[in-house]
Design a protein around this motif. Structure first.
Motif, mmCIF file in Angstrom:
data_model
loop_
_atom_site.group_PDB
_atom_site.id
_atom_site.type_symbol
_atom_site.label_atom_id
_atom_site.label_comp_id
_atom_site.label_asym_id
_atom_site.label_seq_id
_atom_site.Cartn_x
_atom_site.Cartn_y
_atom_site.Cartn_z
ATOM 1 N N GLN A 66 0.830 -1.207 0.000
ATOM 2 C CA GLN A 66 0.000 0.000 0.000
ATOM 3 C C GLN A 66 0.866 1.260 0.000
ATOM 4 O OE1 GLN A 66 -3.515 -0.037 -0.309
ATOM 5 N NE2 GLN A 66 -2.944 2.052 -0.879
ATOM 6 N N ALA A 67 1.981 1.217 0.749
ATOM 7 C CA ALA A 67 2.871 2.383 0.803
ATOM 8 C C ALA A 67 3.465 2.685 -0.570
ATOM 9 C CB ALA A 67 3.985 2.150 1.815
ATOM 10 N N MET A 68 3.819 1.637 -1.308
ATOM 11 C CA MET A 68 4.395 1.850 -2.633
ATOM 12 C C MET A 68 3.329 2.280 -3.650
ATOM 13 S SD MET A 68 7.617 1.575 -2.219
ATOM 14 C CE MET A 68 7.246 2.301 -0.605
ATOM 15 N N ILE A 69 2.115 1.799 -3.479
ATOM 16 C CA ILE A 69 1.005 2.284 -4.310
ATOM 17 C C ILE A 69 0.827 3.788 -4.082
ATOM 18 C CG2 ILE A 69 -1.503 2.216 -4.614
ATOM 19 C CD1 ILE A 69 -1.342 -0.812 -3.985
ATOM 20 N N ASP A 70 0.822 4.172 -2.811
ATOM 21 C CA ASP A 70 0.623 5.582 -2.454
ATOM 22 C C ASP A 70 1.761 6.466 -2.968
ATOM 23 O OD1 ASP A 70 -1.686 4.786 -1.169
ATOM 24 O OD2 ASP A 70 -0.795 4.793 0.839
ATOM 25 N N SER A 71 2.960 5.912 -3.050
ATOM 26 C CA SER A 71 4.122 6.709 -3.475
ATOM 27 C C SER A 71 4.085 7.050 -4.961
ATOM 28 C CB SER A 71 5.420 5.946 -3.182
ATOM 29 O OG SER A 71 5.612 4.886 -4.112
ATOM 30 N N LYS A 72 3.325 6.255 -5.748
ATOM 31 C CA LYS A 72 3.261 6.401 -7.211
ATOM 32 C C LYS A 72 4.635 6.254 -7.878
ATOM 33 C CE LYS A 72 -1.040 8.979 -7.699
ATOM 34 N NZ LYS A 72 -1.602 8.613 -6.377
ATOM 35 N N ALA A 73 5.497 5.456 -7.240
ATOM 36 C CA ALA A 73 6.811 5.169 -7.798
ATOM 37 C C ALA A 73 6.730 4.006 -8.797
ATOM 38 C CB ALA A 73 7.792 4.816 -6.678
ATOM 39 N N ILE A 74 7.825 3.746 -9.479
ATOM 40 C CA ILE A 74 7.952 2.604 -10.386
ATOM 41 C C ILE A 74 8.722 1.521 -9.624
ATOM 42 C CG2 ILE A 74 8.636 1.822 -12.678
ATOM 43 C CD1 ILE A 74 6.752 4.323 -12.584
ATOM 44 N N CYS A 75 8.022 0.512 -9.167
ATOM 45 C CA CYS A 75 8.639 -0.514 -8.322
ATOM 46 C C CYS A 75 8.975 -1.745 -9.157
ATOM 47 C CB CYS A 75 7.699 -0.902 -7.187
ATOM 48 S SG CYS A 75 7.283 0.488 -6.108
ATOM 49 N N ILE A 76 10.269 -1.968 -9.361
ATOM 50 C CA ILE A 76 10.746 -3.107 -10.152
ATOM 51 C C ILE A 76 11.431 -4.070 -9.195
ATOM 52 C CG2 ILE A 76 12.146 -3.830 -12.116
ATOM 53 C CD1 ILE A 76 11.931 -1.006 -13.223
ATOM 54 N N ALA A 77 10.861 -5.263 -9.072
ATOM 55 C CA ALA A 77 11.310 -6.225 -8.069
ATOM 56 C C ALA A 77 12.311 -7.215 -8.652
ATOM 57 C CB ALA A 77 10.112 -6.985 -7.500
ATOM 58 N N TYR A 78 13.470 -7.308 -8.040
ATOM 59 C CA TYR A 78 14.470 -8.271 -8.484
ATOM 60 C C TYR A 78 13.883 -9.682 -8.598
ATOM 61 C CZ TYR A 78 18.195 -4.917 -7.035
ATOM 62 O OH TYR A 78 19.020 -3.837 -6.885
ATOM 63 N N GLU A 79 13.061 -10.032 -7.594
ATOM 64 C CA GLU A 79 12.646 -11.431 -7.482
ATOM 65 C C GLU A 79 11.653 -11.880 -8.543
ATOM 66 O OE1 GLU A 79 9.717 -9.177 -4.863
ATOM 67 O OE2 GLU A 79 11.873 -9.081 -5.291
ATOM 68 N N THR A 80 11.084 -10.937 -9.320
ATOM 69 C CA THR A 80 10.150 -11.357 -10.373
ATOM 70 C C THR A 80 10.679 -11.091 -11.780
ATOM 71 O OG1 THR A 80 8.873 -9.283 -10.419
ATOM 72 C CG2 THR A 80 8.173 -10.978 -8.839
ATOM 73 N N VAL A 81 11.885 -10.571 -11.908
ATOM 74 C CA VAL A 81 12.524 -10.492 -13.225
ATOM 75 C C VAL A 81 12.709 -11.931 -13.705
ATOM 76 C CG1 VAL A 81 14.632 -9.844 -14.456
ATOM 77 C CG2 VAL A 81 13.651 -8.285 -12.755
ATOM 78 N N GLU A 82 12.138 -12.252 -14.857
ATOM 79 C CA GLU A 82 12.005 -13.669 -15.237
ATOM 80 C C GLU A 82 12.378 -13.914 -16.699
ATOM 81 O OE1 GLU A 82 8.374 -16.949 -15.585
ATOM 82 O OE2 GLU A 82 8.143 -15.190 -14.283
ATOM 83 N N ASN A 83 13.248 -14.877 -16.912
ATOM 84 C CA ASN A 83 13.627 -15.289 -18.259
ATOM 85 C C ASN A 83 12.505 -16.081 -18.924
ATOM 86 O OD1 ASN A 83 16.299 -14.224 -18.284
ATOM 87 N ND2 ASN A 83 17.019 -15.967 -17.081
ATOM 88 N N GLU A 84 12.615 -16.273 -20.227
ATOM 89 C CA GLU A 84 11.603 -17.018 -20.976
ATOM 90 C C GLU A 84 11.442 -18.443 -20.468
ATOM 91 O OE1 GLU A 84 11.920 -16.993 -25.195
ATOM 92 O OE2 GLU A 84 12.034 -14.805 -25.343
ATOM 93 N N ASP A 85 12.526 -19.042 -19.961
ATOM 94 C CA ASP A 85 12.455 -20.421 -19.472
ATOM 95 C C ASP A 85 11.923 -20.515 -18.043
ATOM 96 O OD1 ASP A 85 14.559 -19.448 -17.961
ATOM 97 O OD2 ASP A 85 16.039 -20.892 -18.679
ATOM 98 N N GLY A 86 11.507 -19.367 -17.484
ATOM 99 C CA GLY A 86 10.952 -19.357 -16.136
ATOM 100 C C GLY A 86 11.971 -19.148 -15.035
ATOM 101 N N SER A 87 13.249 -19.101 -15.365
ATOM 102 C CA SER A 87 14.277 -18.882 -14.348
ATOM 103 C C SER A 87 14.282 -17.428 -13.898
ATOM 104 C CB SER A 87 15.660 -19.279 -14.879
ATOM 105 O OG SER A 87 15.996 -18.503 -16.018
ATOM 106 N N LEU A 88 14.801 -17.192 -12.705
ATOM 107 C CA LEU A 88 14.767 -15.871 -12.072
ATOM 108 C C LEU A 88 16.207 -15.388 -11.861
ATOM 109 C CD1 LEU A 88 12.032 -16.773 -9.431
ATOM 110 C CD2 LEU A 88 11.684 -15.583 -11.611
ATOM 111 N N PRO A 89 16.771 -14.686 -12.840
ATOM 112 C CA PRO A 89 18.206 -14.385 -12.817
ATOM 113 C C PRO A 89 18.666 -13.513 -11.664
ATOM 114 C CG PRO A 89 17.103 -13.137 -14.558
ATOM 115 C CD PRO A 89 16.114 -14.145 -14.046
ATOM 116 N N LEU A 90 17.788 -12.652 -11.136
ATOM 117 C CA LEU A 90 18.217 -11.759 -10.058
ATOM 118 C C LEU A 90 17.941 -12.351 -8.676
ATOM 119 C CD1 LEU A 90 17.236 -8.253 -11.464
ATOM 120 C CD2 LEU A 90 19.103 -9.794 -12.073
ATOM 121 N N LEU A 91 17.137 -13.379 -8.620
ATOM 122 C CA LEU A 91 16.888 -14.063 -7.350
ATOM 123 C C LEU A 91 17.884 -15.198 -7.144
ATOM 124 C CD1 LEU A 91 15.000 -14.192 -4.880
ATOM 125 C CD2 LEU A 91 13.588 -15.825 -6.156
#
Length: 366
Positions: free
Chosen positions: A105-130
């Motif tokens: 909710q705090a990040m919604i209220d901030s109106k920022a662009i929140c890019i999460a390392y843990e959901t950056v996802e390759n085509e094969d489903g792997s998570l390169p930043l996690l």
């Protein structure tokens, strides 16, 4: 672009969002980098190291947030940082939104662009930043579990590797992803008997192929889990559902079936934990006991080995941070579908459906 690297203020978090080598690359691409004074000390990087490669040092976190177009961090912002985040500012870090409605909710209220390392996802489903932090956490899980099996800290008094004439300890690993495989590898190296469970037969076949004979695989279901918790000394929770809350594979009533002094290390704590009795702890006070079962649920395990973790993290995040700085988030995400998967909250709207599902909110996506 102006990039800011603030000091992490979460309890006992000594990692930093970017190494001096990362800053060097940013400056080489004509970006301005502000680093908060002392931000890298816990990882062995000092202000002079950052200044040598072109960073500008600022005294306070507030200054870093105020001057920067993009913030590069390690852990999610905590309450003291919420009001520092500006509308339209890119925040590139681990968020694990599904485990905290308050943060979401705090990040919604901030109106920022929140890019999460843990959901950056390759085509094969792997998570390169996690992956690198999962590798660290999986290996540490055995290191910590072995320590808390000792009797002075209320464990069973079992040495994982055993000795001649005495059976080795038994380790149950829930999940055959990166955390689970790394935990099994470390436990096997100590000589423990390891059972690793998953619902994905492809992963179990892989484990069966690469691990020694004292690592056995078994399909994960409630009956099998209930069977094994009675005989295993150390239980590792390594289940991950991308961006979503982890399922409770071990419920409160199951604790009574475990031998007193059994140790649970729930690496899935960042996503709510795969044990019903999991609650986040810190390196300062890492364990608690319920029904004579020791729970280790530190939410930032890799923070205990900050040099290794920071270097490993910057190795994988820097190429994406450079894309964001060079192109802006819209163009970078349009051209790189892997990075686009990292978009969780954009200018006040949740754009990652697993977060909506975690809180049972009404979908905002078209």
């Amino acid at each position: 672009m102006v990039v800011g690297v603030p000091k992490e203020i979460k309890n006992n978090e000594s990692r930093v969002g970017m190494t001096p080598a990362g800053v060097f690359e940013m400056v080489k691409h004509n970006h301005t980098v502000y680093v908060q004074s002392g931000a890298g000390v816990g990882s062995g990087f000092f202000d002079k190291d950052y200044q040598k490669v072109g960073a500008q040092i600022l005294d306070t976190m507030a200054e870093v947030y105020a001057k920067s177009d993009m913030i590069v961090k390690v852990k999610e912002p905590i309450r003291e940082e919420y009001n520092l985040i500006k509308e339209g500012q890119i925040v590139f870090t681990y968020f694990h939104f599904a485990s905290s409605e308050t943060l979401t909710q705090a990040m919604i209220d901030s109106k920022a662009i929140c890019i999460a390392y843990e959901t950056v996802e390759n085509e094969d489903g792997s998570l390169p930043l996690l992956t690198p932090m999962s590798e660290v956490a999986g290996r540490m899980a055995i290191q910590q579990g072995a320590k808390y099996l000792e009797k002075p800290v209320k464990g069973k008094g079992v040495l994982l590797g055993g000795v001649p004439g005495v059976s080795p300890g038994r380790v149950l690993v829930l999940g055959a992803g990166t955390v689970g495989v790394q935990a099994a590898k470390m436990a096997a190296g100590l000589g423990a008997h390891v059972t690793i469970m998953d619902v994905n037969m492809k992963k179990l076949r892989y484990v069966n192929d690469i691990m020694p004979n004292h690592v056995v695989t078994e399909f994960s279901n409630e009956l099998n889990i209930r069977k094994h918790i009675k005989s295993h000394d150390l239980i590792i929770g390594g289940v991950l559902l991308k961006g979503a809350k982890a399922p409770n594979l071990i419920t409160r009533d199951m604790l009574k079936e475990m031998h007193p002094g059994t140790v649970i290390v729930d690496v899935a704590v960042d996503q709510g934990g795969c044990v019903e009795t999991t609650k986040p702890t810190t390196h300062e006070d890492p364990t608690y006991i319920i029904d004579d079962v020791v729970h280790y649920c530190v939410a930032n395990m890799p923070g205990a080995v900050p040099y290794t973790s920071t270097v490993a993290l910057t190795n994988v995040t820097l190429p994406y941070a450079l894309k964001l700085a060079n192109m802006g988030w819209r163009s970078a995400c349009n051209l790189d579908k892997t990075l686009a998967k990292g978009l969780n909250i954009v200018e006040g709207e949740v754009v990652y459906k697993e977060i909506v599902e975690a809180f049972k909110w009404e979908p905002v996506l078209a």
